[in-house]
Design a protein around this motif. Sequence first.
Motif, PDB file in Angstrom:
ATOM      1  N   SER A 108      28.332  32.663  38.076  1.00 42.41           N
ATOM      2  CA  SER A 108      27.051  33.098  37.541  1.00 42.41           C
ATOM      3  C   SER A 108      26.758  34.500  38.041  1.00 42.41           C
ATOM      4  CB  SER A 108      25.949  32.126  37.999  1.00 42.41           C
ATOM      5  OG  SER A 108      24.703  32.539  37.467  1.00 42.41           O
ATOM      6  N   ALA A 109      26.264  35.342  37.149  1.00 39.61           N
ATOM      7  CA  ALA A 109      25.938  36.722  37.534  1.00 39.61           C
ATOM      8  C   ALA A 109      24.780  37.185  36.670  1.00 39.61           C
ATOM      9  CB  ALA A 109      27.147  37.627  37.348  1.00 39.61           C
ATOM     10  N   ALA A 110      24.346  38.432  36.876  1.00 39.65           N
ATOM     11  CA  ALA A 110      23.219  38.951  36.107  1.00 39.65           C
ATOM     12  C   ALA A 110      23.507  38.943  34.613  1.00 39.65           C
ATOM     13  CB  ALA A 110      22.897  40.366  36.573  1.00 39.65           C
ATOM     14  N   SER A 111      24.775  39.043  34.251  1.00 41.09           N
ATOM     15  CA  SER A 111      25.144  39.124  32.841  1.00 41.09           C
ATOM     16  C   SER A 111      25.245  37.756  32.174  1.00 41.09           C
ATOM     17  CB  SER A 111      26.480  39.860  32.704  1.00 41.09           C
ATOM     18  OG  SER A 111      27.457  39.264  33.530  1.00 41.09           O
ATOM     19  N   GLY A 112      25.079  36.685  32.959  1.00 40.15           N
ATOM     20  CA  GLY A 112      25.127  35.346  32.375  1.00 40.15           C
ATOM     21  C   GLY A 112      26.019  34.421  33.170  1.00 40.15           C
ATOM     22  N   ASP A 113      26.231  33.236  32.620  1.00 39.37           N
ATOM     23  CA  ASP A 113      27.158  32.295  33.239  1.00 39.37           C
ATOM     24  C   ASP A 113      28.566  32.599  32.742  1.00 39.37           C
ATOM     25  OD1 ASP A 113      25.206  31.002  34.662  1.00 39.37           O
ATOM     26  OD2 ASP A 113      24.820  29.539  33.070  1.00 39.37           O
ATOM     27  N   GLY A 114      29.537  32.328  33.587  1.00 41.76           N
ATOM     28  CA  GLY A 114      30.906  32.606  33.179  1.00 41.76           C
ATOM     29  C   GLY A 114      31.850  32.509  34.356  1.00 41.76           C
ATOM     30  N   TYR A 115      32.866  33.324  34.332  1.00 36.92           N
ATOM     31  CA  TYR A 115      33.840  33.376  35.417  1.00 36.92           C
ATOM     32  C   TYR A 115      33.969  34.826  35.874  1.00 36.92           C
ATOM     33  CZ  TYR A 115      35.240  28.560  34.428  1.00 36.92           C
ATOM     34  OH  TYR A 115      35.258  27.191  34.276  1.00 36.92           O
ATOM     35  N   PHE A 116      33.814  35.041  37.183  1.00 39.21           N
ATOM     36  CA  PHE A 116      33.838  36.381  37.747  1.00 39.21           C
ATOM     37  C   PHE A 116      34.902  36.441  38.835  1.00 39.21           C
ATOM     38  CE2 PHE A 116      29.794  35.467  35.887  1.00 39.21           C
ATOM     39  CZ  PHE A 116      29.539  36.604  35.124  1.00 39.21           C
ATOM     40  N   MET A 117      35.624  37.546  38.858  1.00 41.42           N
ATOM     41  CA  MET A 117      36.766  37.660  39.750  1.00 41.42           C
ATOM     42  C   MET A 117      36.360  37.674  41.218  1.00 41.42           C
ATOM     43  SD  MET A 117      39.151  40.406  37.706  1.00 41.42           S
ATOM     44  CE  MET A 117      40.361  39.803  36.496  1.00 41.42           C
ATOM     45  N   GLY A 118      37.214  37.081  42.056  1.00 39.21           N
ATOM     46  CA  GLY A 118      37.017  37.061  43.498  1.00 39.21           C
ATOM     47  C   GLY A 118      38.100  37.853  44.211  1.00 39.21           C
ATOM     48  N   ASP A 119      38.982  37.152  44.920  1.00 39.05           N
ATOM     49  CA  ASP A 119      39.995  37.807  45.748  1.00 39.05           C
ATOM     50  C   ASP A 119      41.383  37.769  45.119  1.00 39.05           C
ATOM     51  OD1 ASP A 119      38.197  38.305  47.714  1.00 39.05           O
ATOM     52  OD2 ASP A 119      38.883  36.727  49.072  1.00 39.05           O
ATOM     53  N   PHE A 120      42.205  38.731  45.497  1.00 39.55           N
ATOM     54  CA  PHE A 120      43.622  38.680  45.131  1.00 39.55           C
ATOM     55  C   PHE A 120      44.249  37.445  45.776  1.00 39.55           C
ATOM     56  CE2 PHE A 120      42.676  43.311  44.978  1.00 39.55           C
ATOM     57  CZ  PHE A 120      42.828  43.454  43.605  1.00 39.55           C
ATOM     58  N   HIS A 121      45.180  36.828  45.049  1.00 44.91           N
ATOM     59  CA  HIS A 121      45.599  35.477  45.428  1.00 44.91           C
ATOM     60  C   HIS A 121      47.106  35.268  45.258  1.00 44.91           C
ATOM     61  CE1 HIS A 121      44.357  31.374  46.235  1.00 44.91           C
ATOM     62  NE2 HIS A 121      45.000  30.922  45.188  1.00 44.91           N
ATOM     63  N   GLY A 122      47.789  36.206  44.605  1.00 46.36           N
ATOM     64  CA  GLY A 122      49.215  36.020  44.389  1.00 46.36           C
ATOM     65  C   GLY A 122      49.758  37.088  43.467  1.00 46.36           C
ATOM     66  N   LEU A 123      51.089  37.143  43.369  1.00 48.80           N
ATOM     67  CA  LEU A 123      51.720  38.208  42.593  1.00 48.80           C
ATOM     68  C   LEU A 123      53.054  37.717  42.032  1.00 48.80           C
ATOM     69  CD1 LEU A 123      51.414  41.272  41.894  1.00 48.80           C
ATOM     70  CD2 LEU A 123      52.863  41.725  43.885  1.00 48.80           C
TER      71      LEU A 123
ATOM     72  N   TYR B  47      41.450  55.101  26.588  1.00 49.30           N
ATOM     73  CA  TYR B  47      41.031  54.497  27.861  1.00 49.30           C
ATOM     74  C   TYR B  47      41.905  53.314  28.269  1.00 49.30           C
ATOM     75  CZ  TYR B  47      38.799  51.792  24.252  1.00 49.30           C
ATOM     76  OH  TYR B  47      38.593  51.056  23.113  1.00 49.30           O
ATOM     77  N   ARG B  48      42.648  52.736  27.318  1.00 50.77           N
ATOM     78  CA  ARG B  48      43.532  51.614  27.716  1.00 50.77           C
ATOM     79  C   ARG B  48      44.685  52.100  28.591  1.00 50.77           C
ATOM     80  NH1 ARG B  48      43.538  49.272  21.786  1.00 50.77           N
ATOM     81  NH2 ARG B  48      41.330  48.719  21.680  1.00 50.77           N
ATOM     82  N   GLU B  49      44.806  53.412  28.706  1.00 54.99           N
ATOM     83  CA  GLU B  49      45.813  53.973  29.621  1.00 54.99           C
ATOM     84  C   GLU B  49      45.161  54.500  30.903  1.00 54.99           C
ATOM     85  OE1 GLU B  49      47.947  56.743  27.125  1.00 54.99           O
ATOM     86  OE2 GLU B  49      49.049  55.127  26.145  1.00 54.99           O
ATOM     87  N   TRP B  50      43.866  54.231  31.084  1.00 53.46           N
ATOM     88  CA  TRP B  50      43.219  54.568  32.351  1.00 53.46           C
ATOM     89  C   TRP B  50      43.524  53.460  33.360  1.00 53.46           C
ATOM     90  CZ3 TRP B  50      37.600  56.328  30.596  1.00 53.46           C
ATOM     91  CH2 TRP B  50      37.729  57.449  29.755  1.00 53.46           C
ATOM     92  N   VAL B  51      42.762  53.414  34.450  1.00 52.23           N
ATOM     93  CA  VAL B  51      43.016  52.407  35.485  1.00 52.23           C
ATOM     94  C   VAL B  51      42.063  51.226  35.290  1.00 52.23           C
ATOM     95  CG1 VAL B  51      43.031  51.942  37.954  1.00 52.23           C
ATOM     96  CG2 VAL B  51      43.885  54.128  37.093  1.00 52.23           C
ATOM     97  N   TYR B  52      42.673  50.070  35.104  1.00 54.60           N
ATOM     98  CA  TYR B  52      41.927  48.826  34.903  1.00 54.60           C
ATOM     99  C   TYR B  52      41.340  48.347  36.227  1.00 54.60           C
ATOM    100  CZ  TYR B  52      41.602  43.728  34.641  1.00 54.60           C
ATOM    101  OH  TYR B  52      41.195  42.431  34.743  1.00 54.60           O
ATOM    102  N   VAL B  53      40.095  47.885  36.219  1.00 63.32           N
ATOM    103  CA  VAL B  53      39.488  47.459  37.488  1.00 63.32           C
ATOM    104  C   VAL B  53      39.094  45.981  37.547  1.00 63.32           C
ATOM    105  CG1 VAL B  53      38.686  49.808  37.957  1.00 63.32           C
ATOM    106  CG2 VAL B  53      37.109  48.173  36.890  1.00 63.32           C
ATOM    107  N   GLY B  54      38.912  45.334  36.380  1.00 62.37           N
ATOM    108  CA  GLY B  54      38.570  43.919  36.433  1.00 62.37           C
ATOM    109  C   GLY B  54      38.041  43.418  35.104  1.00 62.37           C
ATOM    110  N   THR B  55      37.944  42.101  34.974  1.00 68.34           N
ATOM    111  CA  THR B  55      37.529  41.458  33.722  1.00 68.34           C
ATOM    112  C   THR B  55      36.547  40.335  33.985  1.00 68.34           C
ATOM    113  OG1 THR B  55      39.717  41.872  32.753  1.00 68.34           O
ATOM    114  CG2 THR B  55      38.334  40.260  31.644  1.00 68.34           C
ATOM    115  N   PRO B  56      35.251  40.614  33.973  1.00 68.65           N
ATOM    116  CA  PRO B  56      34.301  39.500  33.937  1.00 68.65           C
ATOM    117  C   PRO B  56      34.417  38.765  32.597  1.00 68.65           C
ATOM    118  CG  PRO B  56      33.232  41.532  34.648  1.00 68.65           C
ATOM    119  CD  PRO B  56      34.594  41.908  34.111  1.00 68.65           C
TER     120      PRO B  56
END
Lengths: 212, 212
Positions: A108-123, B47-56
């Motif tokens: 949940s965030a100001a923009s609504g309910d959904g899924y928001f990124m947290g921590d890096f977790h794997g690669l 901009y799709r070739e800029w640096v991606y920062v996250g996806t809410p």
Amino acid sequence: MTKHRKAMVGRAGLFGAVASLLLSGGAASAEEFFKFEGGKLQRPTGYREWVYVGTPLTPNDMNDGKAGFPEFHSVYIDPASWAHWKKTGEFREGAILMKEMITVGSKSAASGDGYFMGDFHGLEATIKSKKLFPKEPGNWAYFTFTTADHQTLEKSAAPEPASVCNSCHAKIAADDWVFTQYYPVLGGAKGKGEEGTGGKQDKLEHLSMPAR
Amino acid sequence: MTKHRKAMVGRAGLFGAVASLLLSGGAASAEEFFKFEGGKLQRPTGYREWVYVGTPLTPNDMNDGKAGFPEFHSVYIDPASWAHWKKTGEFREGAILMKEMITVGSKSAASGDGYFMGDFHGLEATIKSKKLFPKEPGNWAYFTFTTADHQTLEKSAAPEPASVCNSCHAKIAADDWVFTQYYPVLGGAKGKGEEGTGGKQDKLEHLSMPAR
């Protein structure tokens, strides 16, 4: 050091690999964005400055707490393979895609309910190379650097057994074992040149969606 | 044209703007990745070739069918501002971030249940400029190129009234009106230099999460 010189150094850091290729004349070996030694892929670095293609989300709370790929997966392609893809619609010899796993940090965030990124977790990584993987289907090999505790990453990784990954990739991926149907930046740019880089045309790309 | 020359042209297309800056000595005007004319922002491209920062993700089905920002929003920062951010942890004068909206195309795939990207659906931007927006809070102005039918994009956009956006951005964003708490690439790279570009260190970044 002047202000502009400092700014240039910043940009040189960002695009150093590419700039040095441009300036050096582009030696063939420098076109690979990875190092494969002794049967293992050295963990690639700097991929967050490559070209982002899409983010599937398989949250644990929609997969009985045990998502196969928890949870967000941000996927990147190396810049030279991106240039080749947008020109030809094909993955070149030596293409590498990185998949960075990120936890769900909030629902949940100001923009609504959904899924928001947290921590890096794997690669994870996948590489297409006829030279290195002549017997793999499509010449793709798959690697994981994720550790069990998700606190550290492996420094290198041997290819996963093909069957582990290709049971899904071979049947369902839209393009050459790659799930481009879920990566709109790849799907939208396939063979389209500069139109695929974002906003070059008035009409929004509406992708054809195979395998749905 | 040799094979290498062709490959170089591909890369030159990708990093043309930055390469020309490096080669030209970096004129101040060329550091801006946008064009603001007659009180309007021309729709940025590439901009799709800029640096991606996250996806809410704020899916319609978790927001009574009417998400404020449907549905995935892929966020990018221009390369020069990224270089400045990873060095200083601050957004520079002239920083621009793009937010590309993407529909949910599917909720089930071979990797599990979840949310999978569909079509491009809209485009927004924010720019920090004391020169252009001296009276805006934090000198940030917000723009939308999205049209009602989601089939086309506006060619230019005037700034949105500050109150529309800043009721959320001013109170809740973690860094200088930007929601870095949901953008792990920005949060992880803040002032960390090359460590923030991905995988330069053995330990996975675990971000501090303000405003949760």
